[in-house]
Design an enzyme around this catalytic site. Structure first.
Site, PDB file in Angstrom:
ATOM      1  N   LYS A  39       3.808  -7.925  -6.344  1.00 42.49           N
ATOM      2  CA  LYS A  39       2.824  -8.394  -7.330  1.00 42.49           C
ATOM      3  C   LYS A  39       3.404  -9.497  -8.218  1.00 42.49           C
ATOM      4  O   LYS A  39       4.553  -9.445  -8.630  1.00 42.49           O
ATOM      5  CB  LYS A  39       2.335  -7.202  -8.154  1.00 42.49           C
ATOM      6  CG  LYS A  39       1.403  -6.318  -7.327  1.00 42.49           C
ATOM      7  CD  LYS A  39       0.732  -5.282  -8.160  1.00 42.49           C
ATOM      8  CE  LYS A  39       1.375  -3.947  -7.998  1.00 42.49           C
ATOM      9  NZ  LYS A  39       1.231  -3.350  -6.681  1.00 42.49           N
TER      10      LYS A  39
ATOM     11  N   GLU B 238      -3.307   2.903   1.335  1.00 40.52           N
ATOM     12  CA  GLU B 238      -3.020   3.744   0.168  1.00 40.52           C
ATOM     13  C   GLU B 238      -4.280   3.949  -0.678  1.00 40.52           C
ATOM     14  O   GLU B 238      -5.287   3.258  -0.471  1.00 40.52           O
ATOM     15  CB  GLU B 238      -1.942   3.067  -0.681  1.00 40.52           C
ATOM     16  CG  GLU B 238      -2.343   1.664  -1.153  1.00 40.52           C
ATOM     17  CD  GLU B 238      -1.618   1.215  -2.410  1.00 40.52           C
ATOM     18  OE1 GLU B 238      -1.738   1.914  -3.437  1.00 40.52           O
ATOM     19  OE2 GLU B 238      -0.951   0.174  -2.354  1.00 40.52           O
TER      20      GLU B 238
HETATM   21  N1  PSU Z   1      -1.466  -3.347  -4.230  1.00 37.68           N
HETATM   22  C1  PSU Z   1      -2.487  -3.847  -4.975  1.00 37.68           C
HETATM   23  N2  PSU Z   1      -2.784  -3.209  -6.157  1.00 37.68           N
HETATM   24  C2  PSU Z   1      -2.095  -2.106  -6.595  1.00 37.68           C
HETATM   25  C3  PSU Z   1      -1.037  -1.579  -5.802  1.00 37.68           C
HETATM   26  C4  PSU Z   1      -0.759  -2.251  -4.625  1.00 37.68           C
HETATM   27  O1  PSU Z   1      -3.115  -4.843  -4.596  1.00 37.68           O
HETATM   28  O2  PSU Z   1      -2.390  -1.569  -7.670  1.00 37.68           O
HETATM   29  C5  PSU Z   1      -0.287  -0.329  -6.283  1.00 37.68           C
HETATM   30  C6  PSU Z   1       0.520   0.304  -5.162  1.00 37.68           C
HETATM   31  O3  PSU Z   1       0.130   1.654  -5.104  1.00 37.68           O
HETATM   32  C7  PSU Z   1       1.952   0.174  -5.599  1.00 37.68           C
HETATM   33  C8  PSU Z   1       1.819   0.315  -7.083  1.00 37.68           C
HETATM   34  O4  PSU Z   1       2.755   1.164  -5.021  1.00 37.68           O
HETATM   35  O5  PSU Z   1       0.693  -0.546  -7.325  1.00 37.68           O
HETATM   36  C9  PSU Z   1       3.081  -0.073  -7.817  1.00 37.68           C
HETATM   37  O6  PSU Z   1       3.099   0.585  -9.025  1.00 37.68           O
HETATM   38  P1  PSU Z   1       4.462   0.677  -9.912  1.00 37.68           P
HETATM   39  O7  PSU Z   1       4.727  -0.753 -10.295  1.00 37.68           O
HETATM   40  O8  PSU Z   1       4.102   1.540 -11.088  1.00 37.68           O
HETATM   41  O9  PSU Z   1       5.503   1.273  -9.041  1.00 37.68           O
END
Ligand code: PSU
Ligand code: MN
Length: 304
Positions: free
Chosen positions: A158, A24
């Site tokens: 996360k 991504e």
């Molecule tokens: N993995 C990481 N860092 C990130 C992400 C993934 O190590 O920043 C990103 C991905 O793109 C994931 C997004 O889809 O964070 C999630 O964001 P949200 O919580 O706004 O859906």
């Protein structure tokens, strides 16, 4: 397909049925600061290549979906000037208005599938935010995983999230979560959330066997292979919690919410930890790229 620009090395690998791993770009444009982000993107691609898989970093550039980025384009997304954070629902608008977008997990899954790529590696998926039962802040990654037959290699969700609730939603979405050499759900920067998993594999070949069945049975939801961070970079849970709580308090005081919340929390925790979480994020993302490539190679070998 209209709107899709498949870069030549990726097209060559697709035509020859060789192993490909998608990455991504939101991790690069919104998840990590410059220049750690560019370095991470390059190391992830190099890790895939070293295992014999072709990397395909996915992004939206000037209204076209790029399946694979060349070096200048990777740097453009790392510098992230005017780059939108694009989830699955945002893809059409970003294309129609000719914008640049760093694709999140939910968007990348959709674009990878459109190109015929079914393995994808990232750092950690989005999930249910703490207090999600009140704020309803639940990442679109979870529902996207429920309706994409792609395999995602990550280090769990996360650590800023409510992990028990995130696992519950993954179950509701029919996502098969498999520990790689672990019996518990990893917690991104930390190796272990303490939450037990039902499935485990210890080799890329074992993972490939399950994926083979998943494909043959035409399952419509994702498989999540969860791979704990390398010990050398792992951060202890209590330490992580104190930074996370401080970052959460600051986010609430500053009214940060919605799409901006995850990048804000990751950025603040990076500062509060004096860069330790940034080094951890890079290490886990590169480890996941390597494992995804090994699994893709094992799958391609079985198919040929
Ligand atoms: N993995 C990481 N860092 C990130 C992400 C993934 O190590 O920043 C990103 C991905 O793109 C994931 C997004 O889809 O964070 C999630 O964001 P949200 O919580 O706004 O859906
Ligand atoms: Mn959200």
């Amino acid at each position: 397909m209209k709107y899709l620009d498949i870069h030549p090395p990726v097209q060559a690998a697709l035509s020859a049925n060789r192993a490909i791993v998608a990455f991504e770009t939101s991790l690069i444009s919104h998840g990590l600061p410059w220049p750690k982000n560019l370095e991470t993107a390059q190391l992830m691609e190099a890790a895939a290549l070293a295992e014999g898989a072709t990397p395909a970093t996915i992004a939206i550039h000037q209204g076209r979906i790029h399946i694979g980025c060349d070096a200048p384009l990777l740097e453009h997304f790392a510098r992230a000037e005017g780059v939108l954070k694009v989830g699955r629902k945002d893809i059409s608008a970003a294309i129609a208005t000719g914008r640049d977008g760093g694709t999140t997990v939910s968007a990348t899954l959709h674009c990878a599938a459109a190109a015929g790529i079914n393995i994808f590696a990232t750092g950690g998926i989005g999930g249910v935010h703490r207090g999600g039962e009140k704020s309803f802040d639940i990442s679109a990654d979870l529902t996207a995983l429920g309706r994409s037959a792609t395999t995602v290699v990550c280090s769990g969700a996360k650590s800023i999230l409510d992990l028990p609730k995130t696992l519950e939603v993954l179950e509701s979405q029919n996502v098969l979560v498999i520990g790689f050499a672990t019996d518990s759900f990893p917690a991104f920067y930390a190796r272990d959330s303490g939450l037990a998993l039902e499935q485990r594999v210890d080799t890329p070949q074992q993972a490939a066997e399950i994926l083979r069945c998943h494909q043959e049975l035409a399952m419509e939801s994702a498989v999540l292979i969860v791979n704990p961070i390398d010990e050398a970079y792992a951060i202890d849970w209590p330490e992580l919690q104190s930074w996370t709580e401080q970052a959460e308090t600051e986010a609430a005081a500053e009214g940060v919410r919605g799409k901006a919340l995850t990048p804000f929390l990751l950025g603040r925790i990076g500062e509060l930890s004096a860069g330790r979480t940034l080094a951890a994020n890079q290490a886990l993302a590169v480890g996941n790229a390597r494992l995804a490539a090994q699994i893709a190679v094992a799958l391609a070998a079985e198919e040929s």
